[in-house]
Design a protein around this motif. Structure first.
Motif, PDB file in Angstrom:
ATOM      1  N   GLU A 205      63.174  82.536  -4.242  1.00  0.00           N
ATOM      2  CA  GLU A 205      61.896  82.742  -4.040  1.00  0.00           C
ATOM      3  C   GLU A 205      61.622  84.221  -4.608  1.00  0.00           C
ATOM      4  OE1 GLU A 205      57.926  81.935  -3.309  1.00  0.00           O
ATOM      5  OE2 GLU A 205      59.502  80.428  -3.202  1.00  0.00           O
ATOM      6  N   GLU A 206      62.464  85.052  -4.360  1.00  0.00           N
ATOM      7  CA  GLU A 206      62.535  86.354  -5.002  1.00  0.00           C
ATOM      8  C   GLU A 206      62.404  86.363  -6.269  1.00  0.00           C
ATOM      9  OE1 GLU A 206      62.573  90.549  -4.342  1.00  0.00           O
ATOM     10  OE2 GLU A 206      61.918  88.950  -3.091  1.00  0.00           O
ATOM     11  N   ALA A 207      63.170  85.442  -6.943  1.00  0.00           N
ATOM     12  CA  ALA A 207      63.368  85.619  -8.316  1.00  0.00           C
ATOM     13  C   ALA A 207      61.847  84.861  -8.998  1.00  0.00           C
ATOM     14  CB  ALA A 207      64.456  84.540  -9.047  1.00  0.00           C
ATOM     15  N   ARG A 208      61.491  84.049  -8.220  1.00  0.00           N
ATOM     16  CA  ARG A 208      60.117  83.561  -8.789  1.00  0.00           C
ATOM     17  C   ARG A 208      58.879  84.680  -8.590  1.00  0.00           C
ATOM     18  NH1 ARG A 208      60.550  77.958  -5.081  1.00  0.00           N
ATOM     19  NH2 ARG A 208      62.000  77.101  -6.425  1.00  0.00           N
ATOM     20  N   ARG A 209      59.034  85.430  -7.408  1.00  0.00           N
ATOM     21  CA  ARG A 209      58.009  86.313  -7.418  1.00  0.00           C
ATOM     22  C   ARG A 209      58.285  87.494  -8.192  1.00  0.00           C
ATOM     23  NH1 ARG A 209      57.817  91.365  -5.429  1.00  0.00           N
ATOM     24  NH2 ARG A 209      60.126  91.349  -4.895  1.00  0.00           N
ATOM     25  N   LEU A 210      59.356  87.936  -8.683  1.00  0.00           N
ATOM     26  CA  LEU A 210      59.424  88.720  -9.579  1.00  0.00           C
ATOM     27  C   LEU A 210      59.228  88.490 -10.865  1.00  0.00           C
ATOM     28  CD1 LEU A 210      63.093  90.371  -8.380  1.00  0.00           C
ATOM     29  CD2 LEU A 210      60.640  91.694  -8.334  1.00  0.00           C
ATOM     30  N   TYR A 211      59.500  87.034 -11.420  1.00  0.00           N
ATOM     31  CA  TYR A 211      59.126  86.742 -12.635  1.00  0.00           C
ATOM     32  C   TYR A 211      57.567  86.694 -12.678  1.00  0.00           C
ATOM     33  CZ  TYR A 211      58.237  83.297 -16.491  1.00  0.00           C
ATOM     34  OH  TYR A 211      57.846  82.618 -17.320  1.00  0.00           O
ATOM     35  N   ALA A 218      53.459  92.026 -18.386  1.00  0.00           N
ATOM     36  CA  ALA A 218      54.011  92.227 -19.718  1.00  0.00           C
ATOM     37  C   ALA A 218      53.608  91.069 -20.641  1.00  0.00           C
ATOM     38  CB  ALA A 218      55.575  92.348 -19.688  1.00  0.00           C
ATOM     39  N   HIS A 219      52.532  90.320 -20.302  1.00  0.00           N
ATOM     40  CA  HIS A 219      52.308  88.944 -21.033  1.00  0.00           C
ATOM     41  C   HIS A 219      51.840  89.600 -22.449  1.00  0.00           C
ATOM     42  CE1 HIS A 219      50.606  85.188 -22.666  1.00  0.00           C
ATOM     43  NE2 HIS A 219      51.336  84.628 -21.521  1.00  0.00           N
ATOM     44  N   PRO A 220      52.565  89.065 -23.739  1.00  0.00           N
ATOM     45  CA  PRO A 220      52.030  89.295 -25.044  1.00  0.00           C
ATOM     46  C   PRO A 220      50.508  89.328 -25.254  1.00  0.00           C
ATOM     47  CG  PRO A 220      54.025  88.271 -25.052  1.00  0.00           C
ATOM     48  CD  PRO A 220      53.489  87.909 -23.885  1.00  0.00           C
ATOM     49  N   ASP A 221      49.737  88.598 -24.593  1.00  0.00           N
ATOM     50  CA  ASP A 221      48.369  88.278 -24.897  1.00  0.00           C
ATOM     51  C   ASP A 221      47.385  89.659 -24.329  1.00  0.00           C
ATOM     52  OD1 ASP A 221      48.861  85.863 -25.934  1.00  0.00           O
ATOM     53  OD2 ASP A 221      48.139  84.774 -24.211  1.00  0.00           O
ATOM     54  N   LEU A 222      48.344  90.455 -23.769  1.00  0.00           N
ATOM     55  CA  LEU A 222      47.480  91.636 -23.171  1.00  0.00           C
ATOM     56  C   LEU A 222      47.717  92.907 -24.084  1.00  0.00           C
ATOM     57  CD1 LEU A 222      48.606  91.799 -19.569  1.00  0.00           C
ATOM     58  CD2 LEU A 222      46.558  90.765 -20.484  1.00  0.00           C
ATOM     59  N   ALA A 223      48.404  92.607 -25.314  1.00  0.00           N
ATOM     60  CA  ALA A 223      48.672  93.619 -26.420  1.00  0.00           C
ATOM     61  C   ALA A 223      47.330  94.079 -27.067  1.00  0.00           C
ATOM     62  CB  ALA A 223      49.813  93.102 -27.213  1.00  0.00           C
ATOM     63  N   GLN A 224      47.188  95.089 -27.361  1.00  0.00           N
ATOM     64  CA  GLN A 224      46.247  95.762 -28.064  1.00  0.00           C
ATOM     65  C   GLN A 224      46.419  95.733 -29.706  1.00  0.00           C
ATOM     66  OE1 GLN A 224      43.329  96.102 -26.659  1.00  0.00           O
ATOM     67  NE2 GLN A 224      44.143  95.565 -24.877  1.00  0.00           N
ATOM     68  N   GLU A 234      59.485  90.790 -27.081  1.00  0.00           N
ATOM     69  CA  GLU A 234      60.938  91.000 -26.916  1.00  0.00           C
ATOM     70  C   GLU A 234      61.313  91.113 -25.333  1.00  0.00           C
ATOM     71  OE1 GLU A 234      61.809  94.201 -29.174  1.00  0.00           O
ATOM     72  OE2 GLU A 234      61.772  93.431 -31.264  1.00  0.00           O
ATOM     73  N   PHE A 235      60.434  91.817 -24.480  1.00  0.00           N
ATOM     74  CA  PHE A 235      60.417  91.950 -23.111  1.00  0.00           C
ATOM     75  C   PHE A 235      60.437  90.836 -22.251  1.00  0.00           C
ATOM     76  CE2 PHE A 235      59.332  93.258 -18.942  1.00  0.00           C
ATOM     77  CZ  PHE A 235      60.363  94.145 -18.747  1.00  0.00           C
ATOM     78  N   ILE A 236      59.401  90.011 -22.853  1.00  0.00           N
ATOM     79  CA  ILE A 236      59.230  88.789 -22.049  1.00  0.00           C
ATOM     80  C   ILE A 236      60.428  87.902 -22.241  1.00  0.00           C
ATOM     81  CG2 ILE A 236      57.861  86.710 -22.172  1.00  0.00           C
ATOM     82  CD1 ILE A 236      56.937  88.823 -20.130  1.00  0.00           C
ATOM     83  N   ALA A 237      60.917  87.891 -23.644  1.00  0.00           N
ATOM     84  CA  ALA A 237      62.219  86.970 -23.838  1.00  0.00           C
ATOM     85  C   ALA A 237      63.304  87.349 -22.850  1.00  0.00           C
ATOM     86  CB  ALA A 237      62.533  87.001 -25.339  1.00  0.00           C
ATOM     87  N   ARG A 238      63.544  88.687 -22.538  1.00  0.00           N
ATOM     88  CA  ARG A 238      64.696  89.087 -21.667  1.00  0.00           C
ATOM     89  C   ARG A 238      64.184  88.671 -20.295  1.00  0.00           C
ATOM     90  NH1 ARG A 238      64.628  95.314 -22.350  1.00  0.00           N
ATOM     91  NH2 ARG A 238      66.025  95.079 -20.812  1.00  0.00           N
ATOM     92  N   VAL A 239      63.026  88.662 -20.030  1.00  0.00           N
ATOM     93  CA  VAL A 239      62.518  88.446 -18.625  1.00  0.00           C
ATOM     94  C   VAL A 239      62.899  86.712 -18.417  1.00  0.00           C
ATOM     95  CG1 VAL A 239      60.571  87.779 -17.093  1.00  0.00           C
ATOM     96  CG2 VAL A 239      60.867  89.926 -18.277  1.00  0.00           C
ATOM     97  N   ASN A 240      62.474  86.080 -19.304  1.00  0.00           N
ATOM     98  CA  ASN A 240      62.670  84.585 -19.166  1.00  0.00           C
ATOM     99  C   ASN A 240      64.059  84.068 -19.109  1.00  0.00           C
ATOM    100  OD1 ASN A 240      60.149  83.708 -19.416  1.00  0.00           O
ATOM    101  ND2 ASN A 240      60.109  83.774 -21.675  1.00  0.00           N
ATOM    102  N   ALA A 241      64.999  84.959 -19.800  1.00  0.00           N
ATOM    103  CA  ALA A 241      66.491  84.775 -19.723  1.00  0.00           C
ATOM    104  C   ALA A 241      66.923  85.011 -18.526  1.00  0.00           C
ATOM    105  CB  ALA A 241      67.203  85.552 -20.886  1.00  0.00           C
ATOM    106  N   ALA A 242      66.499  86.200 -17.658  1.00  0.00           N
ATOM    107  CA  ALA A 242      66.871  86.537 -16.617  1.00  0.00           C
ATOM    108  C   ALA A 242      66.567  85.366 -15.588  1.00  0.00           C
ATOM    109  CB  ALA A 242      66.534  87.686 -16.500  1.00  0.00           C
ATOM    110  N   TYR A 243      65.345  85.058 -15.627  1.00  0.00           N
ATOM    111  CA  TYR A 243      64.936  83.908 -14.707  1.00  0.00           C
ATOM    112  C   TYR A 243      65.585  82.463 -14.737  1.00  0.00           C
ATOM    113  CZ  TYR A 243      61.456  81.027 -12.263  1.00  0.00           C
ATOM    114  OH  TYR A 243      60.924  80.226 -11.317  1.00  0.00           O
ATOM    115  N   GLY A 244      65.829  82.479 -16.001  1.00  0.00           N
ATOM    116  CA  GLY A 244      66.557  81.093 -16.135  1.00  0.00           C
ATOM    117  C   GLY A 244      67.913  81.160 -15.376  1.00  0.00           C
ATOM    118  N   ARG A 245      68.819  82.204 -15.309  1.00  0.00           N
ATOM    119  CA  ARG A 245      69.985  82.475 -14.716  1.00  0.00           C
ATOM    120  C   ARG A 245      69.707  82.823 -13.055  1.00  0.00           C
ATOM    121  NH1 ARG A 245      70.832  85.396 -19.223  1.00  0.00           N
ATOM    122  NH2 ARG A 245      70.604  87.441 -17.896  1.00  0.00           N
ATOM    123  N   GLY A 246      68.473  82.836 -12.954  1.00  0.00           N
ATOM    124  CA  GLY A 246      68.254  83.131 -11.601  1.00  0.00           C
ATOM    125  C   GLY A 246      68.992  84.509 -10.915  1.00  0.00           C
ATOM    126  N   ASP A 247      68.953  85.373 -11.972  1.00  0.00           N
ATOM    127  CA  ASP A 247      69.522  86.781 -11.753  1.00  0.00           C
ATOM    128  C   ASP A 247      68.426  87.815 -11.252  1.00  0.00           C
ATOM    129  OD1 ASP A 247      70.531  89.300 -11.805  1.00  0.00           O
ATOM    130  OD2 ASP A 247      71.642  88.817 -13.963  1.00  0.00           O
TER     131      ASP A 247
END
Length: 339
Positions: A205-211, A218-224, A234-247
Motif C-alpha cells: 500500500e505504501e508503494a502504491r501511495r508513493l507511486y 511528474a506526469h509528462p503531460d504536465l510539461a510546458q 525519463e523520471f517516470i520510467a524510473r518510477v515505473n521500474a521501482a513500482y514494478g519491483r515494489g521498492d
C-alpha cells in the motif's frame, strides 16, 4: 613728362620736385604688401616630406605591419606589447596537447610491440613450457611413488595441479550454483524444462501511495516544453521500474529527488577557467599513461623486449634453444627414475 625727357635743362625747383616724387613713391611701395613668392613643386614636396619625417620622429611611426593593421582597421600597438594572459595560456595548452599526443603514440606503439611479442612468445615457446610442466609433474609423481613420503606426495599433487588446474565452481556454472545447489533456472535448462517465470510482486500500500503521488506530480503531460517532457518521461520510467519491483525505499528517494527539482546546470566557465581545466585534464591523462608505460616496461614481456630491442626474434630463438635443453635434461632424469 619731365624736363629732362624734353631736353630742357633742370632747375633747382625741378630737382626738389623730383626728390619729393621719389620719396612719395618709396612710401607707397613700403605701404603695399610684398608679393607672395611660391616655391617650385620639388621644393614644396621636399618641405612636406621633411615635416612628415620630423612629426614621425617626434611621435613614433608604425612599422610596415602596423601600417597594414591600421589600413585594415586593426588597432596599432607597440611591436613588443605583451600578449594577453589567455593567449599565453592557450599556447601552453596547445604545447601540452602536442606533447601528450606524442607520448600516447609512443606508449601505444610499445603496447602493440609487447602484445605481438607476447603472442609470438606463447606460440613458439608455449608448448615447450607445457612440456616442462608435464615432465616436472611426472618426475614428482615418480619420486613420490618411490619414497612414499607424504611431503613428496604433496609436491606431486601440486605439480600435477599446475599442469591440469581444476576450474572453480563459479567458472563451471557461472553463478548457476549457490549454497542451496543449482538455481531453478539452471536446473530447468539442464533438464530441458521451460524456465519458470519469476514470481509476481504485489506492491504494498505504501508503494502504491508513493507511486500515485509521483505520477500526479511528474506526469509528462504536465510539461510546458519538449525538454521538460523528456525529463519527465525519463523520471517516470524510473518510477515505473521501482513500482514494478515494489521498492518502497527507492520510491521514497524518487519523491525526494523530484521535490528537490531539476539539477541546476553549472555556470559557464570563463576562457581562463576552461584553459586551466584543459591543462589539468592533460596532466591527469599523462599520469595515467605514465603508469601504463611503467607496467608495460616492468612486465615479463616488456623486460624481455628491453633485453633485445633491436632483434626480439633472435631472443625468442635463444630462449627456445635453452628450453629445449631443459626438456632434454628433464626427460633424461625421468627415464632414470622409472627404470
Amino acid at each position: 613728362m619731365t624736363h629732362e625727357a624734353a631736353g630742357v635743362p633742370t632747375t633747382r625747383n625741378d630737382e626738389d620736385r623730383q626728390d619729393n616724387d621719389r620719396q612719395e613713391n618709396d612710401r607707397q611701395d613700403a605701404s603695399r604688401p610684398a608679393p607672395e613668392v611660391r616655391e617650385a613643386p620639388e621644393a614644396e614636396a621636399a618641405a612636406e616630406a621633411q615635416e612628415a619625417t620630423a612629426a614621425r620622429d617626434a611621435h613614433g611611426a608604425p612599422d610596415a605591419a602596423g601600417a597594414a593593421d591600421a589600413a585594415a582597421g586593426e588597432p596599432v600597438g607597440p611591436a613588443d606589447a605583451e600578449p594577453r594572459p589567455e593567449a599565453r595560456l592557450a599556447r601552453a595548452v596547445q604545447v601540452a596537447e602536442q606533447a601528450l599526443i606524442e607520448f600516447e603514440i609512443a606508449v601505444e606503439t610499445f603496447r602493440v610491440e609487447v602484445e605481438n611479442f607476447s603472442r609470438l612468445h606463447h606460440q613458439k615457446l608455449g608448448p615447450m613450457y607445457a612440456r616442462l610442466d608435464e615432465l616436472d609433474a611426472l618426475i614428482a609423481e615418480a619420486r613420490a611413488a618411490r619414497t612414499g613420503d607424504p611431503e613428496d606426495e604433496r609436491k606431486a599433487r601440486e605439480a600435477r595441479a599446475v599442469v591440469m588446474p581444476m576450474p572453480g565452481v563459479d567458472e563451471l556454472f557461472h553463478d548457476w550454483m549457490d549454497t542451496d545447489g543449482l538455481s531453478p533456472e539452471a536446473a530447468a535448462m539442464l533438464t530441458e524444462q521451460p524456465v519458470r517465470p519469476p514470481k509476481r510482486v504485489r506492491p504494498s500500500e505504501e508503494a502504491r501511495r508513493l507511486y500515485r503521488e509521483l505520477a500526479r506530480k511528474a506526469h509528462p503531460d504536465l510539461a510546458q516544453d519538449e525538454a521538460e517532457r523528456q525529463r519527465r518521461d525519463e523520471f517516470i520510467a524510473r518510477v515505473n521500474a521501482a513500482y514494478g519491483r515494489g521498492d518502497v525505499e527507492l520510491l521514497k528517494e524518487l519523491v525526494a529527488e523530484w521535490a528537490a527539482g531539476p539539477v541546476q546546470q553549472p555556470a559557464p566557465l570563463s576562457e581562463s577557467e576552461e584553459l586551466y581545466a584543459r591543462l589539468e585534464w592533460l596532466s591527469r591523462r599523462k599520469e595515467l599513461l605514465t603508469v601504463l608505460a611503467t607496467e608495460l616496461e616492468e612486465g615479463a614481456i616488456g623486460s624481455m623486449l628491453r633485453m633485445a630491442p633491436d632483434d626480439p626474434d633472435q631472443l625468442l630463438e635463444d630462449i627456445a634453444e635453452q628450453l629445449l635443453g631443459e626438456v632434454s635434461r628433464r626427460e633424461a632424469e625421468l627415464a632414470e627414475m622409472v627404470q
